[in-house]
Design a protein around this motif. Structure first.
Motif, PDB file in Angstrom:
ATOM      1  N   LYS A 155      54.207 100.595 -37.636  1.00 57.82           N
ATOM      2  CA  LYS A 155      55.374 101.385 -38.021  1.00 57.82           C
ATOM      3  C   LYS A 155      56.525 101.127 -37.051  1.00 57.82           C
ATOM      4  CE  LYS A 155      53.641 105.373 -40.589  1.00 57.82           C
ATOM      5  NZ  LYS A 155      53.645 106.869 -40.676  1.00 57.82           N
ATOM      6  N   GLU A 159      59.908 105.732 -35.446  1.00 60.95           N
ATOM      7  CA  GLU A 159      59.362 106.589 -36.497  1.00 60.95           C
ATOM      8  C   GLU A 159      58.263 107.487 -35.952  1.00 60.95           C
ATOM      9  OE1 GLU A 159      58.283 104.672 -40.200  1.00 60.95           O
ATOM     10  OE2 GLU A 159      59.570 102.969 -39.701  1.00 60.95           O
ATOM     11  N   ARG A 160      57.849 107.253 -34.719  1.00 63.44           N
ATOM     12  CA  ARG A 160      56.759 108.019 -34.130  1.00 63.44           C
ATOM     13  C   ARG A 160      57.182 108.525 -32.756  1.00 63.44           C
ATOM     14  NH1 ARG A 160      51.522 104.587 -34.429  1.00 63.44           N
ATOM     15  NH2 ARG A 160      50.572 106.613 -34.029  1.00 63.44           N
TER      16      ARG A 160
END
Length: 568
Positions: A155, A159-160
């Motif tokens: 990812k 996004e994390r």
């Protein structure tokens, strides 16, 4: 049945051998001897494509026909696959012993394949600073073996909850300049970073840095992590994170489930739960709530940069508590706040020594227009003494005290808005006052609206947008100043005492009146004498003692503020 198992094992071994062969083929194509960051990044991509399973403690071995690892084991597996060492086991160990540079992720990451990224551990402090680690594969993406039931994840890095990136220095080599093959495609590096959204040698690189069907000679230039770090620092990337930066453990937690508190009391907020054997850095100590006869609390730092208090009973401390850092003074509303990172602060307001005469600070002090001398204290001693003078309007300076002969005048001059500081907490009372500064203060004293005097000048050396331009224009238009000749005003030159008297006498339209001559009358310029004696007759100046005026003497800022305050 055993024969079937043997056949299956042989197939697995053949598959692993095949993967290893393909992996080594990539390295040969990259033409670098030993581990490199491109292959390191490809390890993450390969593990994601092959669907590795998550297994705690796994380092790439095969279980039930599938390769497995945990998050740190994924990184370890690359070095194991190529038969070299140099990669520690867990997340914290890898960063602690492998990295040469670490930095917070704040909306950007260097364009370098094969960086490591980490997350803080907020669940189990015993595991150290980091609870998760992955490989930056370029193009804004990270590959990591996440957890049971999730397995490999690919990812976007933002996004994390990744918090830091790390540059490994454990034998990895990094691309420098030119074309390199990566994941069956091609990337181009310039100055240690891959290029995006541009064209080289007629081949377009997309937003993730890839080009296809490139027919060029591949680069054989590779750099050490030290070279890359030097480049990143030169580009403004900070080396401000990671356990390899600014953490010097000097103690260990001796209890199980020990609370890290916000303050030195058991009813203050719990910041974290510490585990037996966990490293801490003891910063200072202070008295707090007594628990089972112990009232000394250590102010400690954890690997993740978190601070808090632990009762001394639960820390085995190697060494002595460092002396406190220098305390600070801040103004909040009409109060003075003295602080010293969890240590006691003692202060005086009469310029005496706070170590011997100080009063313990227990809260905000509602006293402005004072000089504070203050010092931090803990069981190991005192910090440096800090001196700050707080004017009646809350302005703070550190280069004069209220026992100085000019202090009261300075306080009035600052509070009235006639004078301000020179920057960095300085008033610079002993510095020369310039001609431009003097005329500006005069304009403030008069209350002139300077807007209509901006953007032009009759003097060639004043300029059109300096801080004194409008004031000089006003004074010139009013006939208060006429310059020094040759259409110059010399705004940056120190103002002499006779020049000061000339400006003031012209503005105030003073008469000479009856006066006695100064003993150094012959040194006063002829054009200035009427104004000097007009100022003397009207009590504005009285000389420097011994019936001397010192006409060519330079006016200091302390003398200047005294002159203007005395005009009232």
């Amino acid at each position: 049945m055993n024969g079937v198992v043997d056949i299956f094992k042989k197939l697995v071994c053949a598959l692993v051998a095949c993967c290893t062969f393909l992996f080594l083929a990539v390295i040969e194509c990259h033409a670098v001897d030993g581990p490199n960051s491109l292959d390191f990044a490809e390890q993450g991509i390969m593990a994601h494509r092959d669907g590795w399973h998550y297994y705690y403690g796994g380092k790439g071995e095969v279980r039930d026909g599938v390769r497995v690892s945990d998050c740190a084991g994924l990184l370890y597996s690359y070095f194991q696959d190529i038969g070299v060492g140099g990669c520690m086991g867990g997340c914290t160990a890898q960063v602690t012993y492998n990295c040469i540079m670490s930095s917070r992720l704040s909306g950007a990451i260097p364009r370098i394949h094969g960086l490591a990224v980490t997350m803080y551990d907020t669940v189990d402090p015993d595991s150290g600073l980091y609870g998760h680690i992955g490989i930056y594969i370029g193009g804004g993406e990270v590959c990591d073996n996440s957890t049971y039931g999730t397995n490999m994840v690919r990812k976007g890095v933002f996004e994390r909850d990744w918090t830091e990136w790390h540059l490994f220095d454990n034998g990895l080599r990094y691309p420098v300049d030119g074309w390199y093959e990566f994941d069956g495609r091609y990337v181009h590096y310039t100055n240690y970073e891959y290029d995006v959204d541009t064209t080289f040698d007629g081949y377009h690189l997309d937003s993730k840095g890839f080009a296809d069907n490139v027919d060029v000679e591949l680069s054989d230039r590779w750099a050490t992590a030290g070279d890359v770090k030097e480049y990143l620092l030169s580009q403004g990337w900070p080396d401000d994170g990671g356990v390899c930066v600014d953490f010097e453990p000097n103690g260990k937690v001796t209890g199980v489930g020990v609370n890290l508190r916000q303050g030195p009391t058991t009813n203050s907020a719990r910041m974290a739960t510490l585990t037996k054997g966990q490293d801490v850095e003891v910063i200072s100590s202070e008295k707090g709530q007594s628990v089972d006869g112990e009232d000394i609390w250590y102010y400690v730092k954890l690997r993740n940069g978190q601070y808090g208090y632990v009762l001394r009973t639960y820390v085995a401390f190697e060494g002595s508590v460092p002396k406190p850092p220098d305390p600070t003074l801040s103004i909040i509303g009409d109060s003075v706040v003295l602080e010293c990172e969890g240590n006691d602060v003692y202060y005086t307001m009469d310029c005496s020594d706070p170590v011997s005469n100080g009063t313990l600070c227990t809260g905000p002090l509602y006293n402005l227009g004072r000089t504070y001398r203050f010092v931090g204290h803990n069981e190991s001693g005192y910090s440096n003494v800090v001196t700050k003078s707080v004017c009646s309007n809350g302005a703070v300076f550190d280069d004069f005290v209220f026992t100085d002969w000019f202090a009261d005048k300075l306080d009035k001059g600052v509070c009235s808005g006639l004078f301000s500081g020179t920057g960095n907490g300085k008033f610079s009372p002993k510095a020369n006052m310039t001609r431009g500064q003097f005329v500006l203060v005069l304009a403030r004293y008069v209350g002139v609206d300077l807007d209509r005097y901006e953007g032009w000048s009759n003097f060639v050396d004043v300029g059109t947008n300096r801080y004194y331009t409008a004031a000089v224009n006003w004074a010139n238009e009013q006939g208060i100043v006429s310059g020094i000749g040759h259409n110059e005003f010399a705004p940056e030159s120190p103002i002499t005492r006779e020049q000061m008297c000339t400006i003031l006498a012209r503005y105030l339209d003073l008469d000479i009146g009856v006066h006695d001559p100064f003993d150094d009358d012959s040194r006063i310029s002829s054009w200035a004498k009427p104004c000097v004696y007009a100022c003397r007759s009207n009590g504005i100046v009285s000389g420097i003692g011994g019936n001397r005026f010192d006409p060519k003497g330079i006016l200091s800022r302390a003398q200047g503020v005294t002159v203007f305050v005395n005009l009232d």
